[in-house]
Design a protein around this motif. Structure first.
Motif, PDB file in Angstrom:
ATOM      1  N   HIS A   1       4.245   1.119  10.993  1.00 46.84           N
ATOM      2  CA  HIS A   1       4.621  -0.196  11.529  1.00 46.84           C
ATOM      3  C   HIS A   1       3.426  -1.089  11.832  1.00 46.84           C
ATOM      4  CE1 HIS A   1       3.457   0.813  15.681  1.00 46.84           C
ATOM      5  NE2 HIS A   1       3.949   2.024  15.438  1.00 46.84           N
ATOM      6  N   GLY A   2       2.231  -0.509  11.964  1.00 46.40           N
ATOM      7  CA  GLY A   2       1.060  -1.330  12.236  1.00 46.40           C
ATOM      8  C   GLY A   2       0.186  -1.584  11.020  1.00 46.40           C
ATOM      9  N   GLN A   3       0.682  -1.256   9.830  1.00 46.75           N
ATOM     10  CA  GLN A   3      -0.148  -1.333   8.630  1.00 46.75           C
ATOM     11  C   GLN A   3       0.249  -2.456   7.668  1.00 46.75           C
ATOM     12  OE1 GLN A   3       0.564   2.747   7.393  1.00 46.75           O
ATOM     13  NE2 GLN A   3      -1.433   3.394   8.146  1.00 46.75           N
ATOM     14  N   GLY A   4       1.198  -3.268   8.050  1.00 48.47           N
ATOM     15  CA  GLY A   4       1.693  -4.305   7.147  1.00 48.47           C
ATOM     16  C   GLY A   4       0.608  -5.240   6.654  1.00 48.47           C
ATOM     17  N   LYS A   5      -0.190  -5.750   7.559  1.00 48.23           N
ATOM     18  CA  LYS A   5      -1.225  -6.715   7.163  1.00 48.23           C
ATOM     19  C   LYS A   5      -2.251  -6.069   6.236  1.00 48.23           C
ATOM     20  CE  LYS A   5      -4.605 -10.075   8.835  1.00 48.23           C
ATOM     21  NZ  LYS A   5      -5.601  -9.667   7.808  1.00 48.23           N
ATOM     22  N   ALA A   6      -2.674  -4.854   6.556  1.00 48.02           N
ATOM     23  CA  ALA A   6      -3.677  -4.183   5.727  1.00 48.02           C
ATOM     24  C   ALA A   6      -3.148  -3.945   4.314  1.00 48.02           C
ATOM     25  CB  ALA A   6      -4.075  -2.857   6.364  1.00 48.02           C
ATOM     26  N   VAL A   7      -1.888  -3.584   4.183  1.00 47.34           N
ATOM     27  CA  VAL A   7      -1.325  -3.342   2.849  1.00 47.34           C
ATOM     28  C   VAL A   7      -1.134  -4.667   2.113  1.00 47.34           C
ATOM     29  CG1 VAL A   7       0.590  -2.338   1.552  1.00 47.34           C
ATOM     30  CG2 VAL A   7      -0.231  -1.205   3.623  1.00 47.34           C
ATOM     31  N   ARG A   8      -0.710  -5.701   2.808  1.00 43.52           N
ATOM     32  CA  ARG A   8      -0.599  -7.021   2.168  1.00 43.52           C
ATOM     33  C   ARG A   8      -1.965  -7.497   1.674  1.00 43.52           C
ATOM     34  NH1 ARG A   8       2.528  -8.075   6.692  1.00 43.52           N
ATOM     35  NH2 ARG A   8       0.940  -9.444   7.601  1.00 43.52           N
ATOM     36  N   ASP A   9      -2.993  -7.304   2.476  1.00 46.64           N
ATOM     37  CA  ASP A   9      -4.344  -7.700   2.064  1.00 46.64           C
ATOM     38  C   ASP A   9      -4.776  -6.935   0.814  1.00 46.64           C
ATOM     39  OD1 ASP A   9      -4.499  -9.450   4.173  1.00 46.64           O
ATOM     40  OD2 ASP A   9      -5.752  -8.144   5.430  1.00 46.64           O
ATOM     41  N   ALA A  10      -4.483  -5.628   0.789  1.00 48.77           N
ATOM     42  CA  ALA A  10      -4.850  -4.817  -0.375  1.00 48.77           C
ATOM     43  C   ALA A  10      -4.125  -5.298  -1.622  1.00 48.77           C
ATOM     44  CB  ALA A  10      -4.534  -3.351  -0.106  1.00 48.77           C
ATOM     45  N   LEU A  11      -2.846  -5.615  -1.502  1.00 45.95           N
ATOM     46  CA  LEU A  11      -2.064  -6.113  -2.639  1.00 45.95           C
ATOM     47  C   LEU A  11      -2.623  -7.458  -3.131  1.00 45.95           C
ATOM     48  CD1 LEU A  11       1.484  -5.223  -1.279  1.00 45.95           C
ATOM     49  CD2 LEU A  11       0.550  -4.378  -3.440  1.00 45.95           C
ATOM     50  N   ALA A  12      -2.912  -8.352  -2.221  1.00 42.16           N
ATOM     51  CA  ALA A  12      -3.451  -9.662  -2.607  1.00 42.16           C
ATOM     52  C   ALA A  12      -4.816  -9.521  -3.265  1.00 42.16           C
ATOM     53  CB  ALA A  12      -3.529 -10.569  -1.383  1.00 42.16           C
ATOM     54  N   ASP A  13      -5.676  -8.668  -2.706  1.00 39.33           N
ATOM     55  CA  ASP A  13      -7.007  -8.463  -3.272  1.00 39.33           C
ATOM     56  C   ASP A  13      -6.948  -7.869  -4.675  1.00 39.33           C
ATOM     57  OD1 ASP A  13      -8.074  -9.440  -0.960  1.00 39.33           O
ATOM     58  OD2 ASP A  13      -8.749  -7.501  -0.174  1.00 39.33           O
ATOM     59  N   ALA A  14      -5.907  -7.076  -4.932  1.00 40.28           N
ATOM     60  CA  ALA A  14      -5.766  -6.428  -6.236  1.00 40.28           C
ATOM     61  C   ALA A  14      -5.095  -7.335  -7.268  1.00 40.28           C
ATOM     62  CB  ALA A  14      -4.976  -5.128  -6.098  1.00 40.28           C
ATOM     63  N   GLY A  15      -4.739  -8.552  -6.870  1.00 43.73           N
ATOM     64  CA  GLY A  15      -4.202  -9.499  -7.831  1.00 43.73           C
ATOM     65  C   GLY A  15      -2.698  -9.541  -7.950  1.00 43.73           C
ATOM     66  N   TYR A  16      -1.981  -8.914  -7.024  1.00 41.15           N
ATOM     67  CA  TYR A  16      -0.518  -8.984  -7.049  1.00 41.15           C
ATOM     68  C   TYR A  16      -0.054 -10.341  -6.532  1.00 41.15           C
ATOM     69  CZ  TYR A  16      -0.434  -3.885  -7.685  1.00 41.15           C
ATOM     70  OH  TYR A  16      -0.599  -2.616  -8.170  1.00 41.15           O
TER      71      TYR A  16
ATOM     72  N   ARG B   1      10.917  -5.611   7.035  1.00 42.47           N
ATOM     73  CA  ARG B   1      11.059  -4.865   8.283  1.00 42.47           C
ATOM     74  C   ARG B   1      12.245  -3.914   8.236  1.00 42.47           C
ATOM     75  NH1 ARG B   1       9.664  -9.406  12.969  1.00 42.47           N
ATOM     76  NH2 ARG B   1       7.469  -9.696  12.340  1.00 42.47           N
ATOM     77  N   ASP B   2      12.169  -2.863   9.051  1.00 46.98           N
ATOM     78  CA  ASP B   2      13.269  -1.907   9.123  1.00 46.98           C
ATOM     79  C   ASP B   2      14.274  -2.362  10.183  1.00 46.98           C
ATOM     80  OD1 ASP B   2      12.177  -1.237  11.602  1.00 46.98           O
ATOM     81  OD2 ASP B   2      11.121   0.514  10.817  1.00 46.98           O
ATOM     82  N   LEU B   3      15.283  -1.528  10.444  1.00 44.86           N
ATOM     83  CA  LEU B   3      16.330  -1.908  11.394  1.00 44.86           C
ATOM     84  C   LEU B   3      15.785  -2.055  12.810  1.00 44.86           C
ATOM     85  CD1 LEU B   3      19.314   0.295  10.142  1.00 44.86           C
ATOM     86  CD2 LEU B   3      19.013  -2.177   9.870  1.00 44.86           C
ATOM     87  N   GLY B   4      14.672  -1.423  13.095  1.00 43.87           N
ATOM     88  CA  GLY B   4      14.059  -1.549  14.412  1.00 43.87           C
ATOM     89  C   GLY B   4      13.166  -2.768  14.555  1.00 43.87           C
ATOM     90  N   GLY B   5      13.073  -3.574  13.487  1.00 46.55           N
ATOM     91  CA  GLY B   5      12.246  -4.771  13.531  1.00 46.55           C
ATOM     92  C   GLY B   5      10.777  -4.519  13.261  1.00 46.55           C
ATOM     93  N   ASN B   6      10.450  -3.308  12.769  1.00 47.21           N
ATOM     94  CA  ASN B   6       9.049  -2.962  12.498  1.00 47.21           C
ATOM     95  C   ASN B   6       8.706  -3.164  11.030  1.00 47.21           C
ATOM     96  OD1 ASN B   6       8.532  -1.890  15.193  1.00 47.21           O
ATOM     97  ND2 ASN B   6       9.849  -0.184  14.593  1.00 47.21           N
ATOM     98  N   ASP B   7       7.464  -3.577  10.765  1.00 49.17           N
ATOM     99  CA  ASP B   7       6.992  -3.623   9.383  1.00 49.17           C
ATOM    100  C   ASP B   7       7.167  -2.245   8.758  1.00 49.17           C
ATOM    101  OD1 ASP B   7       6.275  -6.218   9.787  1.00 49.17           O
ATOM    102  OD2 ASP B   7       4.115  -5.897   9.701  1.00 49.17           O
ATOM    103  N   ARG B   8       7.789  -2.180   7.569  1.00 50.81           N
ATOM    104  CA  ARG B   8       8.081  -0.872   6.987  1.00 50.81           C
ATOM    105  C   ARG B   8       7.747  -0.784   5.499  1.00 50.81           C
ATOM    106  NH1 ARG B   8       7.675   3.424   9.178  1.00 50.81           N
ATOM    107  NH2 ARG B   8       8.773   2.502  10.946  1.00 50.81           N
ATOM    108  N   VAL B   9       7.987  -1.840   4.727  1.00 46.95           N
ATOM    109  CA  VAL B   9       7.767  -1.814   3.278  1.00 46.95           C
ATOM    110  C   VAL B   9       7.009  -3.070   2.872  1.00 46.95           C
ATOM    111  CG1 VAL B   9       8.850  -1.841   0.999  1.00 46.95           C
ATOM    112  CG2 VAL B   9       9.857  -0.473   2.841  1.00 46.95           C
ATOM    113  N   SER B  10       5.880  -2.885   2.191  1.00 48.31           N
ATOM    114  CA  SER B  10       5.159  -4.031   1.627  1.00 48.31           C
ATOM    115  C   SER B  10       5.220  -3.957   0.111  1.00 48.31           C
ATOM    116  CB  SER B  10       3.706  -4.061   2.107  1.00 48.31           C
ATOM    117  OG  SER B  10       3.650  -4.401   3.482  1.00 48.31           O
ATOM    118  N   LEU B  11       5.248  -5.120  -0.525  1.00 50.66           N
ATOM    119  CA  LEU B  11       5.472  -5.170  -1.961  1.00 50.66           C
ATOM    120  C   LEU B  11       4.715  -6.319  -2.600  1.00 50.66           C
ATOM    121  CD1 LEU B  11       8.862  -6.912  -2.605  1.00 50.66           C
ATOM    122  CD2 LEU B  11       8.180  -6.326  -0.299  1.00 50.66           C
TER     123      LEU B  11
END
Length: 291
Positions: free
Chosen positions: A246-261, A268-278
């Motif tokens: 739940h605390g890794q959303g920004k880091a994964v988004r940054d990695a995806l953007a840096d890689a050219g996606y 977010r999941d049902l608990g309102g936490n960051d869960r899946v980045s794409l």
């Protein structure tokens, strides 16, 4: 002793042992021993428990009180409405991961395509998607031969035929001849817990394989590796979807953007936490990722 009395006493014991779901655990274990469902248990709660079944139940209860996961004691867990066999060689499928399945189905709405599930474990994600998209070809990989054997068993047990499970670390199980295999969707629930995370010493995590839980770089190493390597295995316009903490959303988004996606986002999941980045594979993207 009646079923109702036995469950009530067992629930008290598990509650004292620290189980967060004591009553449910007791009911699930007793249903497993008796070969019935919970509705039957509620209906016939005044029945007596045979001596042999009670002894089996008491043994499982003691193991659960010592912390053993219910899914390992019963050998199964329900996920996406599918009853999956489980073992200590794999992670226990969890409801939060159904968010990843939902996202994959939303981005894989066409009648045909190919999906790759990396680190498939029990096969939960691959089988859930394959059951909803029978026209798709689904591949699941795992570096654990025991996990691959279990996933294949689950596919056979559920009669899901449009999925192929292979042994190999991440992408090494794929066909790399000529242009190699490419997919419209690549999904994964990789290890993403830091080695010093205190949760590893709590609950079911104590008994699950550390190799499927822990990653270097504060839990981000495998996520970053998949971001970089997935591009070579996605068709143009294909999507990479990653479950994470739940605390890794920004880091994964940054990695995806840096890689050219492109079209990078976090769900977010049902608990309102960051869960899946794409992110979406864009031809001509910059490639490379953060270290």
């Amino acid at each position: 002793m009646t079923l109702d009395a036995l469950v009530a006493r067992a629930a008290r014991r598990l509650l004292e042992a620290g189980s967060p779901s004591a009553r449910l655990d007791a009911e699930v274990l007793l249903c497993h021993v008796l070969g019935v469902d919970r509705t039957w248990l509620y209906t016939w709660g005044d029945r007596q428990v045979p001596v042999f079944e009670r002894a089996r139940f008491e043994a499982l209860l003691a193991a659960r009180a010592a912390g053993q996961p219910v899914a390992y004691l019963t050998g199964e867990r329900e996920f996406w409405g599918l009853r999956l066999s489980t073992s200590p060689h794999t992670l226990i499928p969890r409801p939060d991961t159904e968010r990843l399945v939902e996202a994959a189905l939303a981005h894989g709405a066409s009648p045909r395509g190919r999906l790759l599930d990396l680190g498939t474990g029990t096969g939960a994600i691959a089988l859930a998607f394959a059951s909803e998209r029978p026209g798709w070809s689904v591949v699941g990989t795992d570096r654990s031969p025991e996990a691959v054997a279990l996933a294949r068993h689950n596919a056979e047990r559920l009669a899901i035929g449009n999925v192929d499970f292979r042994a190999g670390d991440w992408f090494t199980a794929l066909d790399h001849e000529e242009s190699g295999e490419r997919f419209a969707l690549i999904v994964s629930n990789p290890p993403y817990i830091a080695a010093d995370d205190p949760h590893l010493r709590q609950g079911d995590l104590r008994f699950e394989p550390a190799s499927a839980l822990v990653a270097a770089e504060q839990g981000l190493a495998d996520l970053r590796q998949l971001v970089v390597e997935a591009r070579a295995h996605l068709v143009p316009g294909g999507w990479l979807l990653l479950e994470h903490g739940h605390g890794q959303g920004k880091a994964v988004r940054d990695a995806l953007a840096d890689a050219g996606y492109g079209e990078v986002a976090t769900l977010r999941d049902l608990g309102g936490n960051d869960r899946v980045s794409l992110g979406r594979h864009v031809e001509g993207g910059t490639g490379g990722g953060r270290s």
